[in-house]
Design an enzyme around this catalytic site. Structure first.
Site, PDB file in Angstrom:
ATOM      1  CG  ASP A  37      31.196  26.709  42.618  1.00 44.02           C
ATOM      2  OD1 ASP A  37      30.042  27.803  42.292  1.00 44.02           O
ATOM      3  OD2 ASP A  37      32.348  26.620  41.604  1.00 44.02           O
ATOM      4  CB  VAL A  60      31.790  33.247  49.075  1.00 46.50           C
ATOM      5  CG1 VAL A  60      32.691  31.893  48.740  1.00 46.50           C
ATOM      6  CG2 VAL A  60      31.639  34.378  47.597  1.00 46.50           C
ATOM      7  CE1 TYR A 151      36.151  40.019  38.188  1.00 46.75           C
ATOM      8  CE2 TYR A 151      38.313  41.441  37.122  1.00 46.75           C
ATOM      9  CZ  TYR A 151      37.201  40.795  37.274  1.00 46.75           C
ATOM     10  OH  TYR A 151      38.143  39.107  37.435  1.00 46.75           O
TER      11      TYR A 151
HETATM   12  P1  NAP Z   1      33.938  31.241  35.914  1.00 46.36           P
HETATM   13  O1  NAP Z   1      34.894  30.303  35.167  1.00 46.36           O
HETATM   14  O2  NAP Z   1      32.683  32.293  36.076  1.00 46.36           O
HETATM   15  O3  NAP Z   1      34.554  30.398  37.486  1.00 46.36           O
HETATM   16  C1  NAP Z   1      34.166  30.407  39.013  1.00 46.36           C
HETATM   17  C2  NAP Z   1      32.988  29.835  39.788  1.00 46.36           C
HETATM   18  O4  NAP Z   1      32.650  30.928  40.856  1.00 46.36           O
HETATM   19  C3  NAP Z   1      32.084  29.358  39.205  1.00 46.36           C
HETATM   20  O5  NAP Z   1      31.490  28.597  39.667  1.00 46.36           O
HETATM   21  C4  NAP Z   1      30.828  29.896  39.413  1.00 46.36           C
HETATM   22  O6  NAP Z   1      30.009  29.961  39.511  1.00 46.36           O
HETATM   23  C5  NAP Z   1      31.237  30.458  40.846  1.00 46.36           C
HETATM   24  N1  NAP Z   1      30.898  31.291  42.031  1.00 46.36           N
HETATM   25  C6  NAP Z   1      30.335  32.693  41.384  1.00 46.36           C
HETATM   26  N2  NAP Z   1      29.603  33.512  42.593  1.00 46.36           N
HETATM   27  C7  NAP Z   1      29.239  32.372  43.442  1.00 46.36           C
HETATM   28  C8  NAP Z   1      29.535  32.870  45.093  1.00 46.36           C
HETATM   29  N3  NAP Z   1      28.674  33.240  45.388  1.00 46.36           N
HETATM   30  N4  NAP Z   1      29.478  31.626  45.832  1.00 46.36           N
HETATM   31  C9  NAP Z   1      30.578  30.738  45.315  1.00 46.36           C
HETATM   32  N5  NAP Z   1      31.224  30.407  44.574  1.00 46.36           N
HETATM   33  C10 NAP Z   1      30.991  31.190  43.252  1.00 46.36           C
HETATM   34  O7  NAP Z   1      35.821  32.699  36.501  1.00 46.36           O
HETATM   35  P2  NAP Z   1      36.824  32.257  36.522  1.00 46.36           P
HETATM   36  O8  NAP Z   1      36.978  32.456  35.288  1.00 46.36           O
HETATM   37  O9  NAP Z   1      37.161  30.684  36.434  1.00 46.36           O
HETATM   38  O10 NAP Z   1      37.020  32.913  37.289  1.00 46.36           O
HETATM   39  C11 NAP Z   1      37.632  32.243  38.511  1.00 46.36           C
HETATM   40  C12 NAP Z   1      38.115  33.513  39.512  1.00 46.36           C
HETATM   41  O11 NAP Z   1      39.511  34.541  38.848  1.00 46.36           O
HETATM   42  C13 NAP Z   1      37.291  34.652  39.665  1.00 46.36           C
HETATM   43  O12 NAP Z   1      37.733  35.114  41.405  1.00 46.36           O
HETATM   44  C14 NAP Z   1      37.860  36.032  38.575  1.00 46.36           C
HETATM   45  O13 NAP Z   1      37.796  37.149  39.068  1.00 46.36           O
HETATM   46  C15 NAP Z   1      39.692  35.987  38.528  1.00 46.36           C
HETATM   47  N6  NAP Z   1      39.887  35.973  37.094  1.00 46.36           N
HETATM   48  C16 NAP Z   1      39.620  35.525  36.128  1.00 46.36           C
HETATM   49  C17 NAP Z   1      40.055  35.747  35.263  1.00 46.36           C
HETATM   50  C18 NAP Z   1      40.003  35.185  33.883  1.00 46.36           C
HETATM   51  O14 NAP Z   1      40.570  35.740  32.295  1.00 46.36           O
HETATM   52  N7  NAP Z   1      39.227  34.432  33.307  1.00 46.36           N
HETATM   53  C19 NAP Z   1      40.733  36.865  35.084  1.00 46.36           C
HETATM   54  C20 NAP Z   1      41.422  37.876  36.238  1.00 46.36           C
HETATM   55  C21 NAP Z   1      41.156  37.256  37.216  1.00 46.36           C
HETATM   56  P3  NAP Z   1      28.226  29.943  38.245  1.00 46.36           P
HETATM   57  O15 NAP Z   1      28.862  30.055  37.973  1.00 46.36           O
HETATM   58  O16 NAP Z   1      27.401  29.545  39.701  1.00 46.36           O
HETATM   59  O17 NAP Z   1      28.350  31.560  38.841  1.00 46.36           O
END
Ligand code: NAP
Length: 243
Positions: A37, A60, A151
């Site tokens: 991360d 990433v 997205y």
């Molecule tokens: P989140 O709470 O924002 O967590 C995402 C994590 O990824 C954070 O620790 C973030 O760090 C890290 N990250 C961001 N950019 C990065 C990079 N360039 N390299 C490495 N790590 C990075 O999001 P989440 O809701 O858990 O989402 C996780 C995944 O599920 C994502 O792919 C998202 O698109 C997908 N998803 C989520 C939902 C939803 O409803 N939450 C729905 C569908 C799909 P920072 O905080 O520093 O950015």
């Protein structure tokens, strides 16, 4: 049945949110997890809490950083059995205001990051003759969503990349599947009002709601699944319930 005990997994974006739930669930199955991360403090704290887990700094979208994380994982554990490409960001704007900068930012992390991750782990998986890659797409990889142009394009791309890799890597014993979360309460969705969504199961998802699907795809219980899509959305894309 899952055969996961003693295997090694890299989970990107594993420091918080849904990724943290994947890390905890895989660790509970006996997996040696590398939390990769950009969030160093949270990632290190989580790794410190979970016996045998490690933190690795990873953006990433950084090609060279991927090589370093895979090398570090091989040094520490001697294998990369599972990769969960979970790291993601979201941005939104009406199309007339959707800047190229916004577009490039979301494509770089969500799609290029997934491509780089898959490419980086394949040599180790090929050498072992097995591997499971779980690519995190979204319900936005199945349908359109206003203002989420970058997205949505990225998550459709992740779904497509999953299929081309599944075909190419099947003969090498490497499975590649995608998971499609619906509305999950995390920092990413904090500004969305769940009352505006109609979800057949009647509630937003929690990060833990995704964990079972990832454990299933990572392990041997899904040994004959590749190129598949698992939608974990409380029925949101299946239909709209009568109010
Ligand atoms: P989140 O709470 O924002 O967590 C995402 C994590 O990824 C954070 O620790 C973030 O760090 C890290 N990250 C961001 N950019 C990065 C990079 N360039 N390299 C490495 N790590 C990075 O999001 P989440 O809701 O858990 O989402 C996780 C995944 O599920 C994502 O792919 C998202 O698109 C997908 N998803 C989520 C939902 C939803 O409803 N939450 C729905 C569908 C799909 P920072 O905080 O520093 O950015």
């Amino acid at each position: 049945m899952n055969g996961l005990a003693g295997r090694t997994a890299i989970v990107t974006g594993g420091a918080r949110g849904i990724g943290e739930a994947y890390v905890r669930a895989l660790h509970a199955e006996g997996v040696r997890v590398v939390i990769a991360d950009v969030l160093a403090d949270q990632g290190k704290a989580l790794a410190g809490e979970l016996d045998g887990a490690r933190f690795a700094a990873l953006d990433v979208a950084d090609e060279a950083a991927w090589d370093a994380v895979v090398a570090e994982t091989m040094d520490a554990f001697g294998a990369v059995d599972v990769l969960v490409n979970n790291a993601g960001i979201a941005n939104a704007a009406p199309i007339e205001h959707f800047t190229l900068e916004k577009w490039n930012a979301v494509l770089a992390v969500n799609l290029t990051g997934t491509f780089l991750g898959c490419r980086a782990v394949v040599p180790a998986m090929k050498a072992a003759g097995r591997g499971s890659i779980v690519n995190v797409s979204s319900v936005e990889g199945l349908r359109g969503s206003e203002r989420l142009h970058g997205y949505t394009a990225a998550k459709f791309g992740v779904r497509g990349l999953t299929k081309s890799l599944a075909v190419e890597l099947g003969p090498a014993g490497i499975r590649v599947n995608s998971i499609h979360p619906g509305f999950i309460r995390t920092d990413m969705t904090v500004r969305i009002d769940p009352d505006r969504l109609q979800i057949p199961l009647g509630r937003p998802g929690a990060p833990g709601d995704l964990a079972g699907a990832v454990v299933f795809l990572a392990g041997d219980a899904s040994a004959y699944l590749t190129g598949a899509e698992i939608v974990v959305d409380g029925g949101m894309t299946t239909g709209i319930p009568h109010s």
